[in-house]
Design an enzyme around this catalytic site. Structure first.
Site, PDB file in Angstrom:
ATOM      1  N   GLU A  51      -8.726   0.299  -2.532  1.00  0.00           N
ATOM      2  CA  GLU A  51      -9.578   0.336  -1.334  1.00  0.00           C
ATOM      3  C   GLU A  51     -10.475   1.559  -1.442  1.00  0.00           C
ATOM      4  O   GLU A  51      -9.984   2.657  -1.752  1.00  0.00           O
ATOM      5  CB  GLU A  51      -8.723   0.484  -0.075  1.00  0.00           C
ATOM      6  CG  GLU A  51      -7.807  -0.680   0.189  1.00  0.00           C
ATOM      7  CD  GLU A  51      -6.854  -0.377   1.343  1.00  0.00           C
ATOM      8  OE1 GLU A  51      -6.919   0.730   1.919  1.00  0.00           O
ATOM      9  OE2 GLU A  51      -6.037  -1.239   1.645  1.00  0.00           O
ATOM     10  N   GLU A 108     -10.783  -9.377   3.568  1.00  0.00           N
ATOM     11  CA  GLU A 108      -9.492  -9.016   4.147  1.00  0.00           C
ATOM     12  C   GLU A 108      -9.725  -8.870   5.641  1.00  0.00           C
ATOM     13  O   GLU A 108     -10.507  -8.022   6.081  1.00  0.00           O
ATOM     14  CB  GLU A 108      -8.952  -7.708   3.549  1.00  0.00           C
ATOM     15  CG  GLU A 108      -7.602  -7.349   4.166  1.00  0.00           C
ATOM     16  CD  GLU A 108      -6.911  -6.157   3.509  1.00  0.00           C
ATOM     17  OE1 GLU A 108      -7.112  -5.926   2.304  1.00  0.00           O
ATOM     18  OE2 GLU A 108      -6.171  -5.458   4.229  1.00  0.00           O
ATOM     19  N   HIS A 111      -3.443  -4.419   7.885  1.00  0.00           N
ATOM     20  CA  HIS A 111      -3.573  -3.237   8.746  1.00  0.00           C
ATOM     21  C   HIS A 111      -2.680  -3.354   9.977  1.00  0.00           C
ATOM     22  O   HIS A 111      -2.816  -4.279  10.759  1.00  0.00           O
ATOM     23  CB  HIS A 111      -5.013  -2.965   9.206  1.00  0.00           C
ATOM     24  CG  HIS A 111      -5.214  -1.507   9.506  1.00  0.00           C
ATOM     25  ND1 HIS A 111      -4.800  -0.940  10.682  1.00  0.00           N
ATOM     26  CD2 HIS A 111      -5.700  -0.496   8.751  1.00  0.00           C
ATOM     27  CE1 HIS A 111      -5.059   0.349  10.649  1.00  0.00           C
ATOM     28  NE2 HIS A 111      -5.588   0.654   9.481  1.00  0.00           N
ATOM     29  N   HIS A 170       0.967   6.323   1.751  1.00  0.00           N
ATOM     30  CA  HIS A 170       1.682   7.317   2.554  1.00  0.00           C
ATOM     31  C   HIS A 170       2.862   7.970   1.834  1.00  0.00           C
ATOM     32  O   HIS A 170       3.421   8.940   2.326  1.00  0.00           O
ATOM     33  CB  HIS A 170       2.056   6.720   3.912  1.00  0.00           C
ATOM     34  CG  HIS A 170       0.808   6.422   4.699  1.00  0.00           C
ATOM     35  ND1 HIS A 170      -0.143   7.386   4.965  1.00  0.00           N
ATOM     36  CD2 HIS A 170       0.306   5.264   5.188  1.00  0.00           C
ATOM     37  CE1 HIS A 170      -1.156   6.836   5.615  1.00  0.00           C
ATOM     38  NE2 HIS A 170      -0.910   5.547   5.751  1.00  0.00           N
ATOM     39  N   ARG A 172      -9.488   8.035  -0.796  1.00  0.00           N
ATOM     40  CA  ARG A 172     -10.424   8.466   0.250  1.00  0.00           C
ATOM     41  C   ARG A 172     -11.288   9.595  -0.278  1.00  0.00           C
ATOM     42  O   ARG A 172     -10.866  10.376  -1.146  1.00  0.00           O
ATOM     43  CB  ARG A 172      -9.655   8.932   1.494  1.00  0.00           C
ATOM     44  CG  ARG A 172      -8.865   7.827   2.167  1.00  0.00           C
ATOM     45  CD  ARG A 172      -8.270   8.305   3.480  1.00  0.00           C
ATOM     46  NE  ARG A 172      -9.261   8.386   4.518  1.00  0.00           N
ATOM     47  CZ  ARG A 172      -9.396   7.523   5.520  1.00  0.00           C
ATOM     48  NH1 ARG A 172      -8.580   6.501   5.631  1.00  0.00           N
ATOM     49  NH2 ARG A 172     -10.341   7.671   6.420  1.00  0.00           N
ATOM     50  N   ARG A 195      -7.053  12.810   0.971  1.00  0.00           N
ATOM     51  CA  ARG A 195      -5.944  13.282   1.818  1.00  0.00           C
ATOM     52  C   ARG A 195      -4.583  12.767   1.358  1.00  0.00           C
ATOM     53  O   ARG A 195      -3.577  13.330   1.688  1.00  0.00           O
ATOM     54  CB  ARG A 195      -6.174  12.921   3.285  1.00  0.00           C
ATOM     55  CG  ARG A 195      -6.065  11.453   3.583  1.00  0.00           C
ATOM     56  CD  ARG A 195      -6.160  11.175   5.056  1.00  0.00           C
ATOM     57  NE  ARG A 195      -7.490  11.393   5.588  1.00  0.00           N
ATOM     58  CZ  ARG A 195      -7.936  10.833   6.713  1.00  0.00           C
ATOM     59  NH1 ARG A 195      -7.130  10.077   7.422  1.00  0.00           N
ATOM     60  NH2 ARG A 195      -9.159  11.035   7.129  1.00  0.00           N
ATOM     61  N   ASN A 218       0.862  -1.193   0.000  1.00  0.00           N
ATOM     62  CA  ASN A 218       0.000   0.000   0.000  1.00  0.00           C
ATOM     63  C   ASN A 218       0.898   1.244   0.000  1.00  0.00           C
ATOM     64  O   ASN A 218       1.698   1.440   0.919  1.00  0.00           O
ATOM     65  CB  ASN A 218      -0.903  -0.038   1.247  1.00  0.00           C
ATOM     66  CG  ASN A 218      -1.833   1.153   1.317  1.00  0.00           C
ATOM     67  OD1 ASN A 218      -1.419   2.280   1.061  1.00  0.00           O
ATOM     68  ND2 ASN A 218      -3.072   0.933   1.671  1.00  0.00           N
ATOM     69  N   HIS A 272      -5.650   3.503  -1.471  1.00  0.00           N
ATOM     70  CA  HIS A 272      -6.958   3.839  -0.911  1.00  0.00           C
ATOM     71  C   HIS A 272      -7.314   5.239  -1.385  1.00  0.00           C
ATOM     72  O   HIS A 272      -6.653   6.207  -1.008  1.00  0.00           O
ATOM     73  CB  HIS A 272      -6.854   3.794   0.628  1.00  0.00           C
ATOM     74  CG  HIS A 272      -8.155   4.032   1.342  1.00  0.00           C
ATOM     75  ND1 HIS A 272      -8.262   3.900   2.707  1.00  0.00           N
ATOM     76  CD2 HIS A 272      -9.390   4.380   0.901  1.00  0.00           C
ATOM     77  CE1 HIS A 272      -9.512   4.168   3.075  1.00  0.00           C
ATOM     78  NE2 HIS A 272     -10.209   4.471   2.002  1.00  0.00           N
ATOM     79  N   THR A 324      -8.018   3.718   8.670  1.00  0.00           N
ATOM     80  CA  THR A 324      -9.189   2.845   8.787  1.00  0.00           C
ATOM     81  C   THR A 324      -9.168   2.179  10.162  1.00  0.00           C
ATOM     82  O   THR A 324      -8.212   1.499  10.500  1.00  0.00           O
ATOM     83  CB  THR A 324      -9.162   1.777   7.670  1.00  0.00           C
ATOM     84  OG1 THR A 324      -8.793   2.416   6.451  1.00  0.00           O
ATOM     85  CG2 THR A 324     -10.506   1.111   7.514  1.00  0.00           C
TER      86      THR A 324
END
Ligand code: PXP
Length: 242
Positions: free
Chosen positions: A70, A151, A191, A10, A45, A49, A7, A43, A101
């Site tokens: 996601e 998941e 996660h 970030h 969102r 962000r 992922n 993801h 999340t």
């Protein structure tokens, strides 16, 4: 050995801190692939962000491994997903004020909404996964939606106090993975997984894939994305992989 989904959200978080063009998550995806990523996960969102629509569009054209999107179970996101057509969509809960999340999707409590969303994505030829807690009721509901995969939310395990609480949370994941497989679901997990807590999760029988983000991006700041993914792949492969 489970597949490794990396992922890269970030990387975009750092870029958005300055609203500039660097670092580019598209570059991060290429570096992750070189390190052996089996999947790139992002993801999108509602508040944008980190990952932006432009990232999703370019990644869809440039990622050569599987791409996993996601997103929340809302019309805007489902429309974007159906247009972009990633290999897989993982439906997640989303609250604007959360840092990340925070838990699994309440599939049992929103069965018709989730089922309709799963159907819409499947009609567009997209495989669907549901991000849920390791809870029997949620597993049964996930199966009822027609989704191919779940998941399992590993946050409870990752954030548990070391010792008995960690062991309990791990056991819940083991039981849920078995139940998911028995129901005929593909079982993924993710996660909060890090270089220091991933090994027991990677060893859970029947897991198809792990999705890991923050820890890999953090490590990549010091050693580069390609090497950070290589290191994580070695841990996911387990102690006997050579
Ligand atoms: N899986 C899902 C469904 C997530 O929402 C996230 C966070 O975006 C992850 C995995 C990755 O979590 P982390 O960044 O803590 O590795």
């Amino acid at each position: 050995m489970p597949r490794l989904g990396v992922n890269i959200d970030h990387v975009a978080t750092i870029r958005q801190a300055r609203r500039t063009f660097e670092p580019d998550p598209v570059w991060a995806a290429a570096g992750a692939e070189l390190g052996g990523a089996d999947q790139i996960t992002v993801h999108l969102r509602e508040d944008r962000r980190h990952i932006q629509d432009r990232d999703l569009e370019i990644l869809r054209r440039t990622v050569t491994v599987r791409m996993n999107l996601e997103c929340a179970c809302v019309d805007e996101m489902l429309q974007i997903a159906c247009q972009t057509r990633p290999d897989q969509v993982c439906l997640v809960p989303e609250r604007r004020e959360e840092v990340t999340t925070e838990g699994g999707l309440d599939v049992a409590g929103n069965l018709s909404l989730v089922t309709d969303s799963v159907q819409r994505l499947m009609d567009a030829g997209i495989e669907v996964s549901l991000f849920i807690d390791a809870d029997a009721k949620q597993l049964v509901a996930a199966k009822q939606t027609g989704a191919a995969a779940i998941e399992l939310h590993t946050g409870t395990y990752a954030h548990a106090e070391r010792g008995a609480a960690t062991a309990r949370a791990l056991e819940q994941l083991v039981v849920a993975a078995r139940q998911g497989s028995d129901l005929g679901l593909l079982v993924d997990a993710g996660h909060g997984l890090t270089y220091s807590n991933v090994i027991p999760v990677a060893a859970i029988h029947g897991l198809r894939e792990l999705n890991i983000g923050h820890s890999i991006v953090s490590r990549s700041i010091f050693i580069g994305m390609t090497e950070a993914v290589r290191e994580m792949k070695r841990l996911v492969a387990g102690p006997f992989s050579g």
